[in-house]
Design an enzyme around this catalytic site. Structure first.
Site, PDB file in Angstrom:
ATOM      1  N   ALA A  65       0.861  -1.180   0.000  1.00  0.00           N
ATOM      2  CA  ALA A  65       0.000   0.000   0.000  1.00  0.00           C
ATOM      3  C   ALA A  65       0.896   1.228   0.000  1.00  0.00           C
ATOM      4  O   ALA A  65       2.025   1.180   0.498  1.00  0.00           O
ATOM      5  CB  ALA A  65      -0.885  -0.024   1.236  1.00  0.00           C
ATOM      6  N   GLY A 108       0.658  -4.998   0.767  1.00  0.00           N
ATOM      7  CA  GLY A 108      -0.505  -5.087  -0.127  1.00  0.00           C
ATOM      8  C   GLY A 108      -0.162  -5.743  -1.456  1.00  0.00           C
ATOM      9  O   GLY A 108      -1.034  -6.306  -2.121  1.00  0.00           O
ATOM     10  N   GLU A 111      -0.438  -9.316  -0.774  1.00  0.00           N
ATOM     11  CA  GLU A 111      -1.881  -9.594  -0.609  1.00  0.00           C
ATOM     12  C   GLU A 111      -2.601  -9.586  -1.952  1.00  0.00           C
ATOM     13  O   GLU A 111      -3.505 -10.392  -2.195  1.00  0.00           O
ATOM     14  CB  GLU A 111      -2.489  -8.557   0.341  1.00  0.00           C
ATOM     15  CG  GLU A 111      -1.981  -8.749   1.768  1.00  0.00           C
ATOM     16  CD  GLU A 111      -2.317  -7.584   2.684  1.00  0.00           C
ATOM     17  OE1 GLU A 111      -1.959  -6.437   2.344  1.00  0.00           O
ATOM     18  OE2 GLU A 111      -2.945  -7.805   3.732  1.00  0.00           O
ATOM     19  N   GLU A 131       4.479  -4.964   7.211  1.00  0.00           N
ATOM     20  CA  GLU A 131       3.699  -3.948   7.917  1.00  0.00           C
ATOM     21  C   GLU A 131       4.169  -3.738   9.355  1.00  0.00           C
ATOM     22  O   GLU A 131       4.103  -2.638   9.888  1.00  0.00           O
ATOM     23  CB  GLU A 131       2.207  -4.315   7.911  1.00  0.00           C
ATOM     24  CG  GLU A 131       1.525  -4.176   6.565  1.00  0.00           C
ATOM     25  CD  GLU A 131       1.641  -5.401   5.662  1.00  0.00           C
ATOM     26  OE1 GLU A 131       2.440  -6.311   5.971  1.00  0.00           O
ATOM     27  OE2 GLU A 131       0.929  -5.446   4.653  1.00  0.00           O
TER      28      GLU A 131
HETATM   29  N1  CAA Z   1       4.578   3.263  -0.504  1.00  0.00           N
HETATM   30  C1  CAA Z   1       4.972   4.424  -1.047  1.00  0.00           C
HETATM   31  N2  CAA Z   1       6.141   4.571  -1.717  1.00  0.00           N
HETATM   32  C2  CAA Z   1       6.934   3.490  -1.821  1.00  0.00           C
HETATM   33  C3  CAA Z   1       6.573   2.244  -1.292  1.00  0.00           C
HETATM   34  C4  CAA Z   1       5.324   2.146  -0.614  1.00  0.00           C
HETATM   35  N3  CAA Z   1       4.864   0.986  -0.099  1.00  0.00           N
HETATM   36  N4  CAA Z   1       7.559   1.358  -1.554  1.00  0.00           N
HETATM   37  C5  CAA Z   1       8.500   2.029  -2.245  1.00  0.00           C
HETATM   38  N5  CAA Z   1       8.119   3.314  -2.409  1.00  0.00           N
HETATM   39  C6  CAA Z   1       8.857   4.394  -3.076  1.00  0.00           C
HETATM   40  C7  CAA Z   1       9.997   4.897  -2.187  1.00  0.00           C
HETATM   41  O1  CAA Z   1       9.512   5.816  -1.231  1.00  0.00           O
HETATM   42  C8  CAA Z   1      10.903   5.538  -3.214  1.00  0.00           C
HETATM   43  O2  CAA Z   1      10.358   6.784  -3.583  1.00  0.00           O
HETATM   44  P1  CAA Z   1      11.308   8.113  -3.624  1.00  0.00           P
HETATM   45  O3  CAA Z   1      12.297   7.808  -4.703  1.00  0.00           O
HETATM   46  O4  CAA Z   1      10.350   9.207  -3.954  1.00  0.00           O
HETATM   47  O5  CAA Z   1      11.924   8.211  -2.271  1.00  0.00           O
HETATM   48  C9  CAA Z   1      10.741   4.608  -4.430  1.00  0.00           C
HETATM   49  O6  CAA Z   1       9.520   3.888  -4.220  1.00  0.00           O
HETATM   50  C10 CAA Z   1      11.869   3.600  -4.538  1.00  0.00           C
HETATM   51  O7  CAA Z   1      11.964   2.918  -3.291  1.00  0.00           O
HETATM   52  P2  CAA Z   1      13.346   2.766  -2.479  1.00  0.00           P
HETATM   53  O8  CAA Z   1      14.240   3.924  -2.728  1.00  0.00           O
HETATM   54  O9  CAA Z   1      12.993   2.480  -1.047  1.00  0.00           O
HETATM   55  O10 CAA Z   1      13.932   1.467  -3.192  1.00  0.00           O
HETATM   56  P3  CAA Z   1      14.835   0.315  -2.553  1.00  0.00           P
HETATM   57  O11 CAA Z   1      15.244  -0.547  -3.695  1.00  0.00           O
HETATM   58  O12 CAA Z   1      15.898   0.873  -1.676  1.00  0.00           O
HETATM   59  O13 CAA Z   1      13.841  -0.514  -1.583  1.00  0.00           O
HETATM   60  C11 CAA Z   1      11.762  -1.612  -1.002  1.00  0.00           C
HETATM   61  C12 CAA Z   1      12.712  -1.167  -2.121  1.00  0.00           C
HETATM   62  C13 CAA Z   1      12.452  -2.707  -0.170  1.00  0.00           C
HETATM   63  C14 CAA Z   1      10.509  -2.176  -1.665  1.00  0.00           C
HETATM   64  C15 CAA Z   1      11.424  -0.427  -0.083  1.00  0.00           C
HETATM   65  O14 CAA Z   1      10.977   0.649  -0.885  1.00  0.00           O
HETATM   66  C16 CAA Z   1      10.358  -0.709   0.946  1.00  0.00           C
HETATM   67  O15 CAA Z   1      10.642  -1.273   1.986  1.00  0.00           O
HETATM   68  N6  CAA Z   1       9.102  -0.283   0.666  1.00  0.00           N
HETATM   69  C17 CAA Z   1       7.997  -0.380   1.606  1.00  0.00           C
HETATM   70  C18 CAA Z   1       7.474  -1.818   1.729  1.00  0.00           C
HETATM   71  C19 CAA Z   1       6.364  -1.895   2.747  1.00  0.00           C
HETATM   72  O16 CAA Z   1       6.533  -1.614   3.934  1.00  0.00           O
HETATM   73  N7  CAA Z   1       5.162  -2.295   2.301  1.00  0.00           N
HETATM   74  C20 CAA Z   1       3.996  -2.442   3.140  1.00  0.00           C
HETATM   75  C21 CAA Z   1       3.102  -1.242   2.988  1.00  0.00           C
HETATM   76  S1  CAA Z   1       1.742  -1.238   4.120  1.00  0.00           S
HETATM   77  C22 CAA Z   1       0.567  -2.249   3.442  1.00  0.00           C
HETATM   78  O17 CAA Z   1       0.725  -2.772   2.371  1.00  0.00           O
HETATM   79  C23 CAA Z   1      -0.723  -2.400   4.258  1.00  0.00           C
HETATM   80  C24 CAA Z   1      -1.707  -3.388   3.744  1.00  0.00           C
HETATM   81  O18 CAA Z   1      -1.735  -4.515   4.179  1.00  0.00           O
HETATM   82  C25 CAA Z   1      -2.727  -3.019   2.754  1.00  0.00           C
END
Ligand code: CAA
Length: 257
Positions: A65, A108, A111, A131
């Protein structure tokens, strides 16, 4: 129809939906999920389409998400908004939906993949529910579908301690159908979808519903549902055609009737 955050195309009897927010690793915001469900519903209603593939990019199926869009939300906004409910649209599809997953399928994104009927993964696919690292738990089915797919022990570790599964582990634990080299995962998913789309449509539909019953009802109710679906298919032209073709040693021609 032109969309902002997804791409759609058809390949013969297969509808292909590609998540397309590359700068955000295909993070799922309201627009993307709304567009995804809209495209999925349109393919589902199209009689020329027999199966649907949902994919992302080689680097990310979807990184979850959209945390930036969710960060300041209140509990009441989450409750009254429709974001998480939108995921139900995938479950409602009558036609088979196959996820073609490469790179990150997190939160998500995991999911979303699990809401599909089958998953074809590239060797680089990573499945996880991170999460817990941002102070919440999965909200779109992760705790339920993951537990049913991989069992309690691994699901607990993923949900409580951010364990991610490699593509090979995901296959070993029964989460994905097959793992193929990255250059082939989309073609493999499209081939699987084309195969399923070439089969008797009503039997495919009732087969999907019956397997899903195994997750949602008791064994007795599931068996009863399956039996009635099986009997019903004897009222279809395709049952007559399928069995006649077997006896006559020829290929069946399905009508979907
Ligand atoms: N939401 C918003 N933006 C996201 C994102 C997310 N879930 N995942 C990645 N991005 C964005 C980053 O913020 C970044 O944007 P900027 O360049 O503007 O800063 C861009 O995508 C590239 O990401 P990274 O620089 O972080 O890339 P990386 O290769 O170093 O890492 C990653 C990749 C491991 C996927 C890391 O981005 C990450 O950990 N993302 C979040 C994953 C996460 O926690 N997901 C769960 C979300 S909550 C959820 O899903 C609830 C539910 O059950 C519905």
């Amino acid at each position: 129809m032109t969309y902002e955050t997804i791409l759609t195309e058809t390949r013969d009897r297969v509808g292909l939906i590609t998540l397309n927010r590359p700068k955000a690793m295909n993070a799922l915001n309201g627009t993307l999920l709304t567009e995804l469900i809209d495209a999925l519903t349109a393919f589902d209603a199209d009689e020329n389409i027999g199966a649907i593939v949902v994919t992302g990019s080689d680097r990310a199926f979807a990184a979850g998400a959209d945390i930036k869009a969710m960060a300041s939300a209140s509990a009441v906004e989450m409750l009254t908004g429709s974001f998480v409910e939108l995921f139900d649209g995938i479950r409602k599809a009558r036609k088979p939906v196959i996820a073609a997953v490469s790179g990150y399928a997190l939160g998500g994104g995991c999911e979303l993949a699990m809401s599909c009927d089958m998953i074809v993964a590239s060797e680089t696919a990573k499945f996880g529910q991170p999460e817990i690292t941002i102070g919440v738990i999965p909200g779109a089915g992760g705790t339920q579908r993951l537990t049913r797919a991989v069992g309690k022990a691994i699901a607990m570790e993923m949900v409580l301690n951010n364990r991610t599964l490699s593509a090979q582990e995901a296959q070993q634990f029964g989460l994905v159908n097959r793992v193929v080299p990255t250059e082939r995962y989309l073609d493999e998913a499209l081939m699987l979808a084309a195969d399923v789309a070439s089969r008797a449509p009503l039997a495919v539909r009732l087969g999907k519903e019956s397997v899903n019953k195994a997750f949602e009802t008791s064994l007795a109710e599931g068996l009863e549902f399956e039996r009635r679906a099986f009997y019903f298919l004897f009222a279809t032209d395709d049952q007559k055609e399928g069995m006649a073709a077997f006896v006559e040693k020829r290929k069946p021609k399905w009508k979907g009737k």
